[in-house]
Design a protein around this motif. Structure first.
Motif, short mmCIF file in Angstrom:
data_model
loop_
_atom_site.label_atom_id
_atom_site.label_comp_id
_atom_site.label_asym_id
_atom_site.label_seq_id
_atom_site.Cartn_x
_atom_site.Cartn_y
_atom_site.Cartn_z
N VAL A 1 42.51 -10.13 24.77
CA VAL A 1 41.65 -11.15 24.14
C VAL A 1 42.50 -12.29 23.61
CG1 VAL A 1 40.13 -11.60 22.17
CG2 VAL A 1 39.72 -9.61 23.61
N LEU A 2 43.57 -11.96 22.89
CA LEU A 2 44.44 -13.02 22.34
C LEU A 2 45.09 -13.84 23.46
CD1 LEU A 2 46.14 -11.14 19.38
CD2 LEU A 2 44.42 -12.95 19.26
N GLY A 3 45.50 -13.17 24.52
CA GLY A 3 46.08 -13.89 25.66
C GLY A 3 45.08 -14.83 26.29
N SER A 4 43.84 -14.38 26.42
CA SER A 4 42.78 -15.23 26.99
C SER A 4 42.51 -16.43 26.09
CB SER A 4 41.50 -14.42 27.19
OG SER A 4 41.71 -13.39 28.11
N LEU A 5 42.48 -16.19 24.79
CA LEU A 5 42.27 -17.31 23.86
C LEU A 5 43.44 -18.29 23.91
CD1 LEU A 5 40.78 -15.43 20.77
CD2 LEU A 5 39.57 -16.94 22.35
N GLY A 6 44.64 -17.76 23.97
CA GLY A 6 45.81 -18.63 24.09
C GLY A 6 45.78 -19.44 25.37
N TYR A 7 45.42 -18.80 26.46
CA TYR A 7 45.31 -19.50 27.74
C TYR A 7 44.24 -20.58 27.68
CZ TYR A 7 44.85 -20.23 32.77
OH TYR A 7 44.80 -20.78 34.02
N SER A 8 43.14 -20.29 26.99
CA SER A 8 42.08 -21.30 26.89
C SER A 8 42.56 -22.51 26.09
CB SER A 8 40.82 -20.71 26.24
OG SER A 8 41.04 -20.40 24.88
N ILE A 9 43.38 -22.29 25.07
CA ILE A 9 43.94 -23.41 24.29
C ILE A 9 44.85 -24.26 25.18
CG2 ILE A 9 45.52 -23.98 22.40
CD1 ILE A 9 44.28 -21.52 20.93
N VAL A 10 45.67 -23.60 25.99
CA VAL A 10 46.56 -24.32 26.90
C VAL A 10 45.76 -25.13 27.90
CG1 VAL A 10 48.25 -24.00 28.76
CG2 VAL A 10 48.49 -22.72 26.64
N VAL A 11 44.71 -24.54 28.46
CA VAL A 11 43.88 -25.25 29.45
C VAL A 11 43.20 -26.45 28.81
CG1 VAL A 11 41.80 -25.04 30.87
CG2 VAL A 11 43.53 -23.24 30.94
N ILE A 12 42.66 -26.27 27.60
CA ILE A 12 42.01 -27.39 26.92
C ILE A 12 43.00 -28.51 26.64
CG2 ILE A 12 40.91 -28.07 24.73
CD1 ILE A 12 39.54 -25.28 24.78
N ALA A 13 44.19 -28.15 26.18
CA ALA A 13 45.22 -29.17 25.91
C ALA A 13 45.62 -29.90 27.18
CB ALA A 13 46.44 -28.52 25.26
N ARG A 14 45.74 -29.15 28.28
CA ARG A 14 46.12 -29.77 29.56
C ARG A 14 45.04 -30.73 30.05
NH1 ARG A 14 47.56 -25.42 33.68
NH2 ARG A 14 49.06 -24.93 32.05
N VAL A 15 43.79 -30.34 29.93
CA VAL A 15 42.68 -31.20 30.36
C VAL A 15 42.64 -32.47 29.52
CG1 VAL A 15 40.15 -31.37 30.42
CG2 VAL A 15 41.28 -29.35 31.34
N ARG A 16 42.82 -32.32 28.21
CA ARG A 16 42.83 -33.51 27.34
C ARG A 16 43.96 -34.46 27.70
NH1 ARG A 16 41.33 -31.51 21.23
NH2 ARG A 16 39.18 -30.97 21.71
N GLU A 17 45.12 -33.88 27.98
CA GLU A 17 46.27 -34.71 28.36
C GLU A 17 46.00 -35.45 29.66
OE1 GLU A 17 50.85 -33.95 29.70
OE2 GLU A 17 50.03 -32.69 28.10
N LEU A 18 45.42 -34.77 30.63
CA LEU A 18 45.10 -35.42 31.90
C LEU A 18 44.07 -36.53 31.72
CD1 LEU A 18 45.00 -32.35 34.30
CD2 LEU A 18 46.73 -34.16 34.21
N ARG A 19 43.10 -36.32 30.84
CA ARG A 19 42.10 -37.35 30.59
C ARG A 19 42.71 -38.57 29.94
NH1 ARG A 19 36.95 -33.76 28.55
NH2 ARG A 19 36.42 -32.94 30.59
N ARG A 20 43.65 -38.34 29.00
CA ARG A 20 44.32 -39.47 28.34
C ARG A 20 45.14 -40.28 29.35
NH1 ARG A 20 46.76 -36.18 23.59
NH2 ARG A 20 44.84 -35.65 22.55
#
Length: 99
Positions: free
Chosen positions: A77-96
């Motif tokens: 569960v913690l790994g999945s949550l951590g991965y989701s944070i990384v994915v969200i950060a990556r998407v935001r960076e790509l949008r910027r």
């Protein structure tokens, strides 16, 4: 989209394993296979070798199994949550970068 699928799968599997493990960890009944043991019973496990456990030993074994499942499920569960944070950060960076 594929990342979201893996996050959801990780959260579901991890949650199920953690909840099942917690149930085993806190269960008052001692089980041997699919049978419930009473004080004074012996549990006989037949595999490549035959193991005979007392009620107390089997209870400890059940609790250890529950603890291991709880920890593994929690880490998933913690790994999945951590991965989701990384994915969200990556998407935001790509949008910027594309703006």
């Amino acid at each position: 989209m594929r990342a979201a699928w893996w996050i959801v799968v990780g959260l579901l599997i991890g949650s199920v394993v953690a909840v099942d493990g917690y149930g085993k960890l806190t269960e008052s009944k001692v089980s041997c296979g699919y049978s419930t043991m009473e004080r004074g019973d012996r549990c006989q496990e037949i595999g490549s070798t035959v193991k005979v456990r007392s009620y107390r030993d089997q209870r400890s074994s059940n609790q250890l199994e529950g603890l291991i499942e709880t920890l593994i499920g929690s880490f998933v569960v913690l790994g999945s949550l951590g991965y989701s944070i990384v994915v969200i950060a990556r998407v935001r960076e790509l949008r910027r970068e594309s703006s």
